[in-house]
Design a protein around this motif. Sequence first.
Motif, short mmCIF file in Angstrom:
data_model
loop_
_atom_site.label_atom_id
_atom_site.label_comp_id
_atom_site.label_asym_id
_atom_site.label_seq_id
_atom_site.Cartn_x
_atom_site.Cartn_y
_atom_site.Cartn_z
N GLY A 1 0.82 -1.20 0.00
CA GLY A 1 0.00 0.00 0.00
C GLY A 1 0.86 1.25 0.00
O GLY A 1 1.53 1.54 0.98
N CYS A 2 0.84 1.96 -1.12
CA CYS A 2 1.71 3.14 -1.25
C CYS A 2 0.89 4.40 -1.47
O CYS A 2 1.22 5.26 -2.28
N GLY A 3 -0.23 4.48 -0.75
CA GLY A 3 -1.02 5.70 -0.75
C GLY A 3 -0.42 6.72 0.19
O GLY A 3 0.80 6.78 0.39
N ASN B 1 -1.01 -1.57 -6.77
CA ASN B 1 -1.35 -1.55 -8.19
C ASN B 1 -2.14 -0.32 -8.61
O ASN B 1 -2.74 -0.28 -9.67
N ASP B 2 -2.16 0.72 -7.76
CA ASP B 2 -2.88 1.95 -8.08
C ASP B 2 -2.02 2.92 -8.87
O ASP B 2 -0.79 2.96 -8.71
N ILE B 3 -2.69 3.73 -9.68
CA ILE B 3 -2.06 4.83 -10.42
C ILE B 3 -2.15 6.10 -9.58
O ILE B 3 -3.20 6.38 -8.97
N LEU B 4 -1.08 6.86 -9.52
CA LEU B 4 -1.10 8.15 -8.81
C LEU B 4 -2.01 9.11 -9.57
O LEU B 4 -1.92 9.24 -10.80
N SER B 5 -2.87 9.80 -8.83
CA SER B 5 -3.80 10.73 -9.47
C SER B 5 -3.73 12.10 -8.81
O SER B 5 -3.16 12.26 -7.73
N VAL B 6 -4.38 13.06 -9.44
CA VAL B 6 -4.39 14.42 -8.90
C VAL B 6 -5.09 14.45 -7.55
O VAL B 6 -4.81 15.32 -6.70
N THR C 1 1.21 6.93 -14.00
CA THR C 1 2.37 6.41 -13.27
C THR C 1 1.88 5.64 -12.05
O THR C 1 1.10 6.17 -11.25
N TYR C 2 2.32 4.40 -11.93
CA TYR C 2 1.98 3.64 -10.72
C TYR C 2 2.55 4.34 -9.49
O TYR C 2 3.65 4.91 -9.54
N LYS C 3 1.81 4.27 -8.41
CA LYS C 3 2.29 4.89 -7.16
C LYS C 3 3.64 4.32 -6.76
O LYS C 3 4.50 5.05 -6.25
N VAL C 4 3.84 3.01 -6.96
CA VAL C 4 5.11 2.41 -6.54
C VAL C 4 6.28 2.97 -7.35
O VAL C 4 7.37 3.18 -6.80
N ILE D 1 6.51 -3.53 -7.26
CA ILE D 1 5.58 -4.54 -7.78
C ILE D 1 4.22 -3.86 -7.92
O ILE D 1 3.62 -3.45 -6.92
N HIS D 2 3.74 -3.69 -9.15
CA HIS D 2 2.42 -3.08 -9.33
C HIS D 2 1.42 -4.17 -9.72
O HIS D 2 0.95 -4.27 -10.85
#
Length: 545
Positions: free
Chosen positions: A301-303, A327-332, A349-352, A371-372
């Motif tokens: 978890g990279c939130g 596996n999340d994408i970084l968003s605005v 871009t994946y958060k990782v 690992i995404h």
Amino acid sequence: MHKQVYSFLLQNGIDCSYNEKLDYILLNIPIDGETFQLIMRFPKYYPYSFPKILLVDCKGYKIPHRYTDESLCLYDLNEMLPDPDNYLEDALMTVNRAKELLLQSKNQDNILDFQWEAVEYWKSKANGKVDVLLEDSNTTRLIWTSKLIQNHYIACDSQEKIKEFVGDTYGLTTKNILFEKAFFVNVGKKLLLMLDTIKDIHGLIPKEDLPLFFEFLIQNTGKGVMIICADNGKGKCFLALRIELLSGNVDYTMESIEEILELNHEREFLYMECKNFQMKRLFTRGGDGNVNFDKNCLVIGCGSVGSYLCKAIVDIGIVKSVTLLDNDILSVDNIARHLCGSDYLLFDTYKVEALKRELNKHYPTLECQTIHENIWEYILYENEFFDTFDLIFICVGNTVIEKKMIQMIKEKKIQKECIILWVEPYLIAGHALFIQNSIDEFTERNIFDYRGMFKSNVLENSSQYLKSEAGCQSAYAPYAGFEVQKFVQDVIDVYYRKIYKNSQKNNYELTWIGKIKWARKQHLDIKPMWRAKEDRYIDFKRIDI
């Protein structure tokens, strides 16, 4: 003011004269029957800086602590600052320090000072730079370099790491990047005095490492970057240089290389400033050096929580390597409370990946993998994956995943130290479970209530405070970036002081109270045991007894 300094020096027995036109004081300093001439100049911001002393003639003596303009380094400004109210005494002290330096130099009492200041001396002569991204400073070996710009190189064991560094740190394209071999040599304890020629460098290399040195020269046809690791008496230091041999039309072979070196013995090399990005060096020079780097960590978890946690565990010096799984994408929508910002939003871009690049900006040699994929892939099908780490952080904010991980620990499918972190809406509270031992029924009863919910939660039915925007977006927990950073910092601080440094392995629970005062004013539904607590209160207790 300058004339007052001159008069004060005369009154205190210093043989000197004042040049009013050029505004300096000429000092005649007798040392054991010889007279050294020094010039005292006054910096622009004098008396808020010390007077500058220049040596006119060293008379053939080796005198350390000199800048390239022949001025003397007489003060460490981290230890002593000028006293503007007593500038006359400062001037006299400066002269006396110069006299002491000359006396020690004439008697050769400070010859080892050259050794200790080898890096600064080298840097003063440098006409190029090498960014060194090496963690192993013990092993002599061939490494890779890439030329960034004129006389600026990157050195590393891995070509891929060089590409990452150039892209992440300097923001430059790596499409046409070229590589050449370089030579890293550990020479151990050696005198580093008067290294000026190829012969000096050749003589510095241990006999057993000469074949590798020759191989480097042959592969590179006599030119390339060298990095010397030496113990100068105060610790390890790096010296970088670039050599370019002339072969006289002789081919570079193992049979001819010593002859070619002989032809180039008096040839000078290019001094290069070494920028050492080693983790140990960064933490020693930019911290207190009290680090272990002994944990192979997994962060799930990279939130918001996970991103700040990654930075905290690296900052505190426990991370040997870190693997990021999300596996999340970084968003605005993330960036107001995430370590990564808008510079990662142009493309998906994946958060990782964003987090790895952000961590590597601060710690370029940090061993970081990404690992995404969906965490369920590993929970359901590859749970042996978890035991390849020393320490697992679970920062998913998902009760189903958290309870499943706890079940796997209970069933001994995971047998490594785990820390689960989650926060409540508005960060009224944050929580951490530190699981170091097996989970028995007693521990489980302390974690969960009769409904199977986390017993330590501060709000009753916290899901009622989740928010959502128009459309089909998922609900989210409102809380500020500052609050989550404070929570994470406090959790890692408690972990470091009370768990990491404790040899006993136990299970603990931490409840961190955030904006509880605000919550009371807003009439949020707070459990009775927490209502009277103050902001920033921390409850830390064992849950296995």
